[in-house]
Design an enzyme around this catalytic site. Structure first.
Site, PDB file in Angstrom:
ATOM      1  N   ASP A  10      42.179  32.778  33.402  1.00 58.25           N
ATOM      2  CA  ASP A  10      42.801  33.010  34.695  1.00 58.25           C
ATOM      3  C   ASP A  10      42.879  31.623  35.353  1.00 58.25           C
ATOM      4  O   ASP A  10      42.170  30.698  34.934  1.00 58.25           O
ATOM      5  CB  ASP A  10      41.917  33.967  35.505  1.00 58.25           C
ATOM      6  CG  ASP A  10      42.367  34.072  36.941  1.00 58.25           C
ATOM      7  OD1 ASP A  10      43.575  34.274  37.165  1.00 58.25           O
ATOM      8  OD2 ASP A  10      41.512  33.928  37.853  1.00 58.25           O
ATOM      9  N   ASP A  12      43.530  30.686  39.303  1.00 57.81           N
ATOM     10  CA  ASP A  12      42.897  30.549  40.625  1.00 57.81           C
ATOM     11  C   ASP A  12      41.448  31.046  40.572  1.00 57.81           C
ATOM     12  O   ASP A  12      41.205  32.216  40.287  1.00 57.81           O
ATOM     13  CB  ASP A  12      43.667  31.381  41.670  1.00 57.81           C
ATOM     14  CG  ASP A  12      45.120  30.954  41.808  1.00 57.81           C
ATOM     15  OD1 ASP A  12      45.361  29.783  42.090  1.00 57.81           O
ATOM     16  OD2 ASP A  12      46.012  31.823  41.631  1.00 57.81           O
ATOM     17  N   SER A 118      49.662  34.496  39.527  1.00 55.93           N
ATOM     18  CA  SER A 118      50.364  33.642  40.489  1.00 55.93           C
ATOM     19  C   SER A 118      51.729  33.170  39.997  1.00 55.93           C
ATOM     20  O   SER A 118      51.876  32.722  38.866  1.00 55.93           O
ATOM     21  CB  SER A 118      49.507  32.414  40.805  1.00 55.93           C
ATOM     22  OG  SER A 118      50.247  31.529  41.619  1.00 55.93           O
ATOM     23  N   ASN A 120      52.932  30.663  41.388  1.00 56.77           N
ATOM     24  CA  ASN A 120      52.802  29.217  41.576  1.00 56.77           C
ATOM     25  C   ASN A 120      52.040  28.550  40.424  1.00 56.77           C
ATOM     26  O   ASN A 120      51.752  27.351  40.503  1.00 56.77           O
ATOM     27  CB  ASN A 120      52.066  28.925  42.890  1.00 56.77           C
ATOM     28  CG  ASN A 120      52.874  29.349  44.110  1.00 56.77           C
ATOM     29  OD1 ASN A 120      54.003  28.902  44.291  1.00 56.77           O
ATOM     30  ND2 ASN A 120      52.319  30.215  44.942  1.00 56.77           N
TER      31      ASN A 120
HETATM   32  C1  BG6 Z   1      46.130  35.178  41.791  1.00 52.61           C
HETATM   33  C2  BG6 Z   1      45.153  34.985  42.924  1.00 52.61           C
HETATM   34  O1  BG6 Z   1      45.840  34.263  40.773  1.00 52.61           O
HETATM   35  O2  BG6 Z   1      47.466  34.981  42.217  1.00 52.61           O
HETATM   36  C3  BG6 Z   1      45.539  35.813  44.125  1.00 52.61           C
HETATM   37  O3  BG6 Z   1      43.866  35.369  42.474  1.00 52.61           O
HETATM   38  C4  BG6 Z   1      46.987  35.525  44.507  1.00 52.61           C
HETATM   39  O4  BG6 Z   1      44.661  35.508  45.186  1.00 52.61           O
HETATM   40  C5  BG6 Z   1      47.864  35.824  43.296  1.00 52.61           C
HETATM   41  O5  BG6 Z   1      47.378  36.325  45.610  1.00 52.61           O
HETATM   42  C6  BG6 Z   1      49.348  35.615  43.562  1.00 52.61           C
HETATM   43  O6  BG6 Z   1      49.593  34.261  43.761  1.00 52.61           O
HETATM   44  P1  BG6 Z   1      50.952  33.619  44.272  1.00 52.61           P
HETATM   45  O7  BG6 Z   1      50.673  32.145  44.127  1.00 52.61           O
HETATM   46  O8  BG6 Z   1      52.040  34.086  43.365  1.00 52.61           O
HETATM   47  O9  BG6 Z   1      51.157  34.049  45.664  1.00 52.61           O
HETATM   48 MG    MG Z   2      41.268  34.307  39.815  1.00 54.29          MG
END
Ligand code: BG6
Ligand code: MG
Length: 211
Positions: A10, A12, A118, A120
């Site tokens: 994972d 984040d 995510s 991102n």
């Molecule tokens: C996950 C995080 O990796 O990504 C969450 O643990 C986060 O906290 C989710 O909300 C979505 O991320 P993003 O960057 O697409 O908004």
């Molecule tokens: Mg995480």
């Protein structure tokens, strides 16, 4: 037979400190909506997709569903605030033991992947200059069913040509450990004692893991 044949991380909260940035950004949204929100409530958001996170905040505040325009506006505002907060991200923001483990797996030719909710994730991996370590970065744009569904990890294993039972998944979130376990992976919970009992093993940081 060697184990593990592959490692899936994972992002984040496992590779990098950005889980805290997500918390600060969601706290701002929750405050705007008048929803009481602390690190305790945030535990339930960890690992969820952006959309599911906002739905969870509305649920925590017993707020009714809102119209699509307002909902999307809140998502954009949260993401803009979050992105601003991670502009200066660099290798020094990697969590303890990350670089050592990636180096050691690379040296042993053990393939690695990122399995993140995510959208991102590629941006962050670029900032950290870690791209060369991974066979694939499966991010939130590449799955139909977000964690706790195992799709993100199954896609990563499939790309590496590995069976789930031959891979270890490292996770810091309840939704992520559940995703790994339901996909048939060995799940290691990292740095979050609350989810230790759901996983196959708990370590306080990746420094405790030795290949
Ligand atoms: C996950 C995080 O990796 O990504 C969450 O643990 C986060 O906290 C989710 O909300 C979505 O991320 P993003 O960057 O697409 O908004
Ligand atoms: Mg995480």
């Amino acid at each position: 037979m060697s184990f593990p044949k592959g490692l899936i991380f994972d992002l984040d909260g496992v590779i990098v400190t950005t889980e805290h940035n997500h918390y600060v950004a969601w706290k701002r949204t929750a405050d705007q909506l008048g929803v009481p929100f602390s690190e305790k409530e945030n535990e339930q958001l960890k690992g969820l997709s952006r959309i599911d996170s906002l739905k969870k905040i509305l649920e925590l505040g017993n707020l009714p569903e809102m119209d699509e325009t307002t909902f999307n506006k809140l998502l954009t505002e949260k993401n803009n605030f979050y992105k601003d907060s991670i502009q200066n991200l660099s290798r020094k923001d990697c969590l303890p033991g990350v670089i050592e483990l990636l180096d050691s797996a690379k040296e042993k030719n053990i393939p690695m992947a990122i399995g993140s909710s995510s959208k991102n994730a590629p941006f962050i991996i670029d900032k950290l200059e870690l791209k060369h370590f991974f066979e694939i970065i499966v991010d939130g744009t590449m799955v139909e069913q977000p964690k706790p569904h195992p799709e993100v990890f199954l896609n990563a294993a499939k790309f590496m040509n590995l069976k789930p039972e031959d891979c270890i998944v490292f996770e810091d979130a309840e939704s992520g450990v559940k995703a790994a376990k339901s996909g048939g992976f060995l799940a290691i919970a990292v740095g979050n004692e609350n989810i230790a009992s759901l996983a196959d093993k708990y370590i306080s940081s990746l420094t405790e893991f030795n290949l």
